[in-house]
Motif scaffolding. Sequence first.
Motif, PDB file in Angstrom:
ATOM      1  N   VAL A   1      46.127  32.179  22.985  1.00  0.00           N
ATOM      2  CA  VAL A   1      47.253  32.909  23.537  1.00  0.00           C
ATOM      3  C   VAL A   1      47.131  32.862  25.050  1.00  0.00           C
ATOM      4  N   THR A   2      48.224  32.530  25.725  1.00  0.00           N
ATOM      5  CA  THR A   2      48.223  32.505  27.183  1.00  0.00           C
ATOM      6  C   THR A   2      48.798  33.810  27.709  1.00  0.00           C
ATOM      7  N   LEU A   3      48.028  34.473  28.561  1.00  0.00           N
ATOM      8  CA  LEU A   3      48.432  35.734  29.176  1.00  0.00           C
ATOM      9  C   LEU A   3      48.836  35.443  30.610  1.00  0.00           C
ATOM     10  N   HIS A   4      50.123  35.638  30.908  1.00  0.00           N
ATOM     11  CA  HIS A   4      50.668  35.382  32.243  1.00  0.00           C
ATOM     12  C   HIS A   4      50.759  36.718  32.984  1.00  0.00           C
ATOM     13  N   LEU A   5      50.059  36.838  34.102  1.00  0.00           N
ATOM     14  CA  LEU A   5      50.074  38.071  34.891  1.00  0.00           C
ATOM     15  C   LEU A   5      50.699  37.812  36.246  1.00  0.00           C
ATOM     16  N   LYS A  33      46.694  33.058  33.105  1.00  0.00           N
ATOM     17  CA  LYS A  33      47.437  32.407  34.190  1.00  0.00           C
ATOM     18  C   LYS A  33      47.956  33.515  35.090  1.00  0.00           C
ATOM     19  N   THR A  34      47.647  33.430  36.368  1.00  0.00           N
ATOM     20  CA  THR A  34      48.030  34.495  37.299  1.00  0.00           C
ATOM     21  C   THR A  34      48.807  33.931  38.478  1.00  0.00           C
ATOM     22  N   GLU A  35      49.654  34.779  39.031  1.00  0.00           N
ATOM     23  CA  GLU A  35      50.371  34.464  40.261  1.00  0.00           C
ATOM     24  C   GLU A  35      50.369  35.703  41.137  1.00  0.00           C
ATOM     25  N   ARG A  36      50.090  35.512  42.396  1.00  0.00           N
ATOM     26  CA  ARG A  36      50.197  36.559  43.425  1.00  0.00           C
ATOM     27  C   ARG A  36      49.324  37.785  43.131  1.00  0.00           C
ATOM     28  N   LEU A  37      48.124  37.560  42.581  1.00  0.00           N
ATOM     29  CA  LEU A  37      47.126  38.625  42.433  1.00  0.00           C
ATOM     30  C   LEU A  37      46.058  38.373  43.481  1.00  0.00           C
ATOM     31  N   ALA A  38      45.781  39.370  44.308  1.00  0.00           N
ATOM     32  CA  ALA A  38      44.821  39.203  45.398  1.00  0.00           C
ATOM     33  C   ALA A  38      43.435  38.884  44.846  1.00  0.00           C
ATOM     34  N   GLN A  54      39.554  32.730  29.139  1.00  0.00           N
ATOM     35  CA  GLN A  54      39.398  31.541  29.973  1.00  0.00           C
ATOM     36  C   GLN A  54      40.256  31.739  31.214  1.00  0.00           C
ATOM     37  N   PHE A  55      39.634  31.576  32.370  1.00  0.00           N
ATOM     38  CA  PHE A  55      40.339  31.746  33.635  1.00  0.00           C
ATOM     39  C   PHE A  55      40.753  30.392  34.193  1.00  0.00           C
ATOM     40  N   GLU A  56      41.839  30.415  34.948  1.00  0.00           N
ATOM     41  CA  GLU A  56      42.247  29.213  35.658  1.00  0.00           C
ATOM     42  C   GLU A  56      41.205  28.883  36.712  1.00  0.00           C
ATOM     43  N   LYS A  57      41.241  27.664  37.202  1.00  0.00           N
ATOM     44  CA  LYS A  57      40.355  27.301  38.300  1.00  0.00           C
ATOM     45  C   LYS A  57      40.709  28.162  39.512  1.00  0.00           C
ATOM     46  N   GLY A  58      39.713  28.463  40.308  1.00  0.00           N
ATOM     47  CA  GLY A  58      39.946  29.291  41.490  1.00  0.00           C
ATOM     48  C   GLY A  58      38.982  30.457  41.490  1.00  0.00           C
ATOM     49  N   ASN A  59      39.158  31.359  42.431  1.00  0.00           N
ATOM     50  CA  ASN A  59      38.185  32.425  42.606  1.00  0.00           C
ATOM     51  C   ASN A  59      38.532  33.708  41.866  1.00  0.00           C
ATOM     52  N   PHE A  60      39.596  33.721  41.060  1.00  0.00           N
ATOM     53  CA  PHE A  60      39.968  34.936  40.327  1.00  0.00           C
ATOM     54  C   PHE A  60      38.839  35.379  39.414  1.00  0.00           C
ATOM     55  N   SER A  61      38.165  34.432  38.778  1.00  0.00           N
ATOM     56  CA  SER A  61      37.117  34.774  37.815  1.00  0.00           C
ATOM     57  C   SER A  61      35.891  35.395  38.486  1.00  0.00           C
ATOM     58  N   LEU A  62      35.728  35.234  39.796  1.00  0.00           N
ATOM     59  CA  LEU A  62      34.568  35.794  40.488  1.00  0.00           C
ATOM     60  C   LEU A  62      34.607  37.321  40.514  1.00  0.00           C
TER      61      LEU A  62
END
Length: 107
Positions: A1-5, A33-38, A54-62
Amino acid sequence: VTLHLNPISSVHIHQKPLVFLLNSPLPLVWKLKTERLAPGIRRVFFVSLGSVVQFEKGNFSLSAETEEKLFPEKNEHLLQWAQKEYGAVTSFTEFKISRNIYIKVGE
């Protein structure tokens, strides 16, 4: 399931902590999948036993945390548990079958 935030339209970039309870009777892979979350803001994802996020590539998962949790079986008990644990619930949604879930976060 893809969760779009995404933040609500009146918020350019969402900059507050978030807690999600992602419950399923069967283990799931939750794709985020996220957009415009600091970046760098604490976000916690509690998932039912056997499920993963599972997180997208990038620093959100940190700054995100994932923890498996044994949730109450019935939705009304889950809602009561969440209210007791966190003091408030801003959104509660139930789906029978879904591949994509879109959630707007904000004030």
